[in-house]
Scaffold this active site. Structure first.
Site, PDB file in Angstrom:
ATOM      1  N   SER A   6     112.805 -17.812  -1.890  1.00 22.11           N
ATOM      2  CA  SER A   6     111.580 -17.974  -2.672  1.00 22.11           C
ATOM      3  C   SER A   6     110.539 -16.987  -2.170  1.00 22.11           C
ATOM      4  O   SER A   6     110.137 -17.043  -0.999  1.00 22.11           O
ATOM      5  CB  SER A   6     111.048 -19.392  -2.528  1.00 22.11           C
ATOM      6  OG  SER A   6     109.691 -19.411  -2.933  1.00 22.11           O
ATOM      7  N   HIS A  31     114.047 -15.977  -6.293  1.00 19.64           N
ATOM      8  CA  HIS A  31     113.370 -17.170  -6.823  1.00 19.64           C
ATOM      9  C   HIS A  31     111.863 -16.919  -6.907  1.00 19.64           C
ATOM     10  O   HIS A  31     111.209 -16.615  -5.904  1.00 19.64           O
ATOM     11  CB  HIS A  31     113.666 -18.348  -5.899  1.00 19.64           C
ATOM     12  CG  HIS A  31     113.182 -19.678  -6.383  1.00 19.64           C
ATOM     13  ND1 HIS A  31     113.874 -20.435  -7.306  1.00 19.64           N
ATOM     14  CD2 HIS A  31     112.073 -20.404  -6.077  1.00 19.64           C
ATOM     15  CE1 HIS A  31     113.224 -21.576  -7.529  1.00 19.64           C
ATOM     16  NE2 HIS A  31     112.109 -21.572  -6.805  1.00 19.64           N
ATOM     17  N   ASP A  33     108.301 -18.575  -7.917  1.00 25.76           N
ATOM     18  CA  ASP A  33     107.599 -19.838  -8.155  1.00 25.76           C
ATOM     19  C   ASP A  33     106.318 -19.580  -8.935  1.00 25.76           C
ATOM     20  O   ASP A  33     105.421 -18.905  -8.450  1.00 25.76           O
ATOM     21  CB  ASP A  33     107.271 -20.510  -6.816  1.00 25.76           C
ATOM     22  CG  ASP A  33     108.506 -21.101  -6.168  1.00 25.76           C
ATOM     23  OD1 ASP A  33     109.182 -21.906  -6.833  1.00 25.76           O
ATOM     24  OD2 ASP A  33     108.791 -20.761  -5.004  1.00 25.76           O
ATOM     25  N   MET A  35     103.087 -21.249 -10.620  1.00 27.04           N
ATOM     26  CA  MET A  35     102.250 -22.475 -10.582  1.00 27.04           C
ATOM     27  C   MET A  35     100.946 -22.207 -11.326  1.00 27.04           C
ATOM     28  O   MET A  35     100.339 -21.155 -11.141  1.00 27.04           O
ATOM     29  CB  MET A  35     101.944 -22.837  -9.132  1.00 27.04           C
ATOM     30  CG  MET A  35     103.180 -22.966  -8.258  1.00 27.04           C
ATOM     31  SD  MET A  35     102.749 -23.437  -6.584  1.00 27.04           S
ATOM     32  CE  MET A  35     104.350 -23.280  -5.765  1.00 27.04           C
ATOM     33  N   HIS A  64     111.018 -20.310 -11.583  1.00 23.20           N
ATOM     34  CA  HIS A  64     110.787 -21.765 -11.496  1.00 23.20           C
ATOM     35  C   HIS A  64     109.370 -22.040 -11.977  1.00 23.20           C
ATOM     36  O   HIS A  64     108.401 -21.732 -11.277  1.00 23.20           O
ATOM     37  CB  HIS A  64     111.004 -22.190 -10.032  1.00 23.20           C
ATOM     38  CG  HIS A  64     110.667 -23.614  -9.734  1.00 23.20           C
ATOM     39  ND1 HIS A  64     110.598 -24.116  -8.454  1.00 23.20           N
ATOM     40  CD2 HIS A  64     110.379 -24.664 -10.548  1.00 23.20           C
ATOM     41  CE1 HIS A  64     110.282 -25.397  -8.484  1.00 23.20           C
ATOM     42  NE2 HIS A  64     110.122 -25.762  -9.748  1.00 23.20           N
ATOM     43  N   MET A  66     106.265 -24.297 -12.637  1.00 23.28           N
ATOM     44  CA  MET A  66     105.598 -25.560 -12.273  1.00 23.28           C
ATOM     45  C   MET A  66     104.270 -25.556 -13.028  1.00 23.28           C
ATOM     46  O   MET A  66     103.207 -25.266 -12.474  1.00 23.28           O
ATOM     47  CB  MET A  66     105.382 -25.617 -10.757  1.00 23.28           C
ATOM     48  CG  MET A  66     106.651 -25.932  -9.982  1.00 23.28           C
ATOM     49  SD  MET A  66     106.591 -25.388  -8.258  1.00 23.28           S
ATOM     50  CE  MET A  66     107.122 -23.688  -8.449  1.00 23.28           C
ATOM     51  N   MET A 135     114.229 -31.038  -6.678  1.00 22.55           N
ATOM     52  CA  MET A 135     113.199 -30.736  -5.677  1.00 22.55           C
ATOM     53  C   MET A 135     113.430 -31.609  -4.441  1.00 22.55           C
ATOM     54  O   MET A 135     113.585 -32.828  -4.547  1.00 22.55           O
ATOM     55  CB  MET A 135     111.799 -31.019  -6.223  1.00 22.55           C
ATOM     56  CG  MET A 135     111.315 -30.073  -7.305  1.00 22.55           C
ATOM     57  SD  MET A 135     111.406 -28.320  -6.909  1.00 22.55           S
ATOM     58  CE  MET A 135     110.356 -28.203  -5.463  1.00 22.55           C
ATOM     59  N   GLY A 140     104.652 -27.325  -5.105  1.00 25.39           N
ATOM     60  CA  GLY A 140     103.295 -26.795  -4.954  1.00 25.39           C
ATOM     61  C   GLY A 140     103.126 -25.871  -3.752  1.00 25.39           C
ATOM     62  O   GLY A 140     102.300 -24.974  -3.787  1.00 25.39           O
ATOM     63  N   PHE A 141     103.921 -26.093  -2.716  1.00 23.34           N
ATOM     64  CA  PHE A 141     103.706 -25.320  -1.488  1.00 23.34           C
ATOM     65  C   PHE A 141     105.038 -25.056  -0.783  1.00 23.34           C
ATOM     66  O   PHE A 141     105.953 -25.871  -0.868  1.00 23.34           O
ATOM     67  CB  PHE A 141     102.790 -26.094  -0.524  1.00 23.34           C
ATOM     68  CG  PHE A 141     101.462 -26.426  -1.146  1.00 23.34           C
ATOM     69  CD1 PHE A 141     100.425 -25.500  -1.162  1.00 23.34           C
ATOM     70  CD2 PHE A 141     101.277 -27.655  -1.785  1.00 23.34           C
ATOM     71  CE1 PHE A 141      99.215 -25.800  -1.779  1.00 23.34           C
ATOM     72  CE2 PHE A 141     100.071 -27.962  -2.397  1.00 23.34           C
ATOM     73  CZ  PHE A 141      99.034 -27.030  -2.402  1.00 23.34           C
ATOM     74  N   ASP A 173     115.754 -27.217  -3.865  1.00 27.64           N
ATOM     75  CA  ASP A 173     114.598 -26.374  -3.524  1.00 27.64           C
ATOM     76  C   ASP A 173     113.607 -27.151  -2.657  1.00 27.64           C
ATOM     77  O   ASP A 173     113.059 -28.160  -3.104  1.00 27.64           O
ATOM     78  CB  ASP A 173     113.934 -25.934  -4.843  1.00 27.64           C
ATOM     79  CG  ASP A 173     112.742 -25.018  -4.652  1.00 27.64           C
ATOM     80  OD1 ASP A 173     112.420 -24.673  -3.504  1.00 27.64           O
ATOM     81  OD2 ASP A 173     112.144 -24.647  -5.688  1.00 27.64           O
ATOM     82  N   GLY A 174     113.384 -26.649  -1.449  1.00 26.73           N
ATOM     83  CA  GLY A 174     112.346 -27.208  -0.585  1.00 26.73           C
ATOM     84  C   GLY A 174     112.871 -27.641   0.771  1.00 26.73           C
ATOM     85  O   GLY A 174     113.751 -28.501   0.854  1.00 26.73           O
ATOM     86  N   GLY A 175     112.374 -27.012   1.818  1.00 32.02           N
ATOM     87  CA  GLY A 175     112.729 -27.414   3.176  1.00 32.02           C
ATOM     88  C   GLY A 175     114.171 -27.151   3.562  1.00 32.02           C
ATOM     89  O   GLY A 175     114.688 -27.766   4.493  1.00 32.02           O
TER      90      GLY A 175
HETATM   91  C1  DX5 Z   1     107.768 -25.390  -3.835  1.00 32.30           C
HETATM   92  C2  DX5 Z   1     108.599 -24.241  -4.332  1.00 32.30           C
HETATM   93  C3  DX5 Z   1     109.647 -23.788  -3.408  1.00 32.30           C
HETATM   94  C4  DX5 Z   1     109.144 -23.340  -2.064  1.00 32.30           C
HETATM   95  C5  DX5 Z   1     110.250 -23.425  -1.080  1.00 32.30           C
HETATM   96  O1  DX5 Z   1     106.955 -25.826  -4.867  1.00 32.30           O
HETATM   97  O2  DX5 Z   1     109.237 -24.579  -5.540  1.00 32.30           O
HETATM   98  O3  DX5 Z   1     110.449 -22.791  -4.015  1.00 32.30           O
HETATM   99  O4  DX5 Z   1     108.623 -22.054  -2.066  1.00 32.30           O
HETATM  100  O5  DX5 Z   1     109.748 -23.108   0.156  1.00 32.30           O
HETATM  101  P1  DX5 Z   1     110.389 -23.696   1.491  1.00 32.30           P
HETATM  102  O6  DX5 Z   1     111.782 -23.219   1.560  1.00 32.30           O
HETATM  103  O7  DX5 Z   1     109.504 -23.125   2.561  1.00 32.30           O
HETATM  104  O8  DX5 Z   1     110.287 -25.191   1.394  1.00 32.30           O
HETATM  105 ZN    ZN Z   2     110.769 -23.180  -6.384  1.00 29.72          ZN
END
Ligand code: DX5
Ligand code: ZN
Length: 213
Positions: A6, A31, A33, A35, A64, A66, A135, A140-141, A173-175
Site C-alpha cells: 500500500s 495498492h 488507497d 479516501m 481501494h 474508501m 479489512m 482510514g490509516f 488489508d491491514g496490519g
Molecule cells: C487502511 C488501508 C490499508 C493500509 C494498510 O485504510 O486500506 O491499505 O494502508 O497499511 P498497514 O499495512 O500499515 O496496515
Molecule cells: Zn487499502
C-alpha cells in the site's frame, strides 16, 4: 500469496521512486488507497497525483476506494486502467450496479468488507466478483494493529466462494506482516496488502518476498 504494497505508507515526496522500488522489488500489485474524508476520517490522493506516478509502475494498479460516492471515483480513476477497483459494501446502496459498471469499463470488480461486515452479506454477489477484500483494521490509516477475527471470516468466505465462484480471490488489508502471513495463507487468503510492513523495512524486496509464502 500475492503481495500488494500500500503506497499509503510510502514517502509521498518521492512517490515515483517508491513505486518503482516496490515494482523492482517484485510486488504483484500496487495498492492505492483512495479516501474522501467522509466515508473514513482521512483524505489521500486522486488521479491528479496518481496518474503521473503510475506511469513508472510495471505492476497493475489495485485501487481501494474508501469513499461515499463510488460512481464519482470510479469515473475519475477509470482512465488509469487499474486491474482492480474495490469498493466498500457499507457505502453502496446498489452494489450489483457498480459491479456491472466496472465490468463495462474492463476493470475487475472487488467488494470490501469492514471488520464488522459478514461474508454472508455478499453471498449473492460472489459470482460477479473477481475479488473480496476483508479489512483487518478499521479503514482510514496505515500502521494499525491486525484484528485476528478476520482469519475466521476468511475461512467462512472461502467456503462460500468454493460454492459460488471458486475463481474469486480473497484479499486481506491491514496490519499484515511476516508474523501473521502464515495463518492467513492457511485460511485460504490469496492476496495481502501491506503498507507499514513493506515501507518500514529498509529492504523492500526482502519484505515483499517474506510475504510471498
Ligand atoms: C487502511 C488501508 C490499508 C493500509 C494498510 O485504510 O486500506 O491499505 O494502508 O497499511 P498497514 O499495512 O500499515 O496496515
Ligand atoms: Zn487499502
Amino acid at each position: 500469496m500475492l503481495v500488494a504494497p500500500s503506497i499509503l505508507s510510502a514517502d509521498f515526496g518521492n512517490l515515483s521512486s517508491e513505486i518503482k522500488a516496490i515494482c523492482d522489488g517484485g510486488c504483484d500489485l500496487v495498492h492505492v488507497d483512495v479516501m474522501d474524508g467522509h466515508f473514513v476520517p482521512n483524505m489521500t490522493i486522486g488521479p491528479v497525483v496518481v496518474s503521473p506516478v503510475a506511469k513508472v509502475a510495471t505492476k497493475p494498479l489495485d485501487v481501494h476506494l474508501m469513499v461515499e460516492d463510488n460512481n464519482f471515483f470510479i469515473d475519475l480513476f477509470a482512465s488509469l486502467k487499474p486491474e482492480y477497483i474495490s469498493f466498500h459494501i457499507e457505502s453502496e446502496k446498489h452494489p450489483h450496479r457498480v459491479i456491472q459498471k466496472l465490468r463495462s469499463l474492463n476493470i475487475k470488480p472487488a467488494i470490501v468488507l469492514n471488520p464488522h461486515s459478514t461474508p454472508e452479506s455478499i453471498e449473492y454477489l460472489l459470482e460477479d466478483l473477481d475479488m473480496v477484500l476483508l479489512m483487518s483494521v478499521n479503514p482510514g490509516f496505515g500502521g494499525q494493529k491486525f484484528i485476528p477475527s478476520v482469519v475466521e471470516k476468511a475461512k467462512k468466505l472461502k467456503d462460500l466462494i468454493n460454492k459460488r465462484n471458486p475463481a474469486c480471490l480473497i484479499q486481506v488489508d491491514g496490519g499484515v506482516n511476516d508474523k501473521n502471513i502464515h495463518i492467513l495463507k492457511e485460511a485460504g487468503v490469496d492476496v495481502v496488502v501491506a503498507g507499514s510492513y513493506v515501507f518500514g523495512n529498509e529492504d523492500y524486496s526482502k519484505a515483499i518476498k517474506s510475504l510471498q509464502v
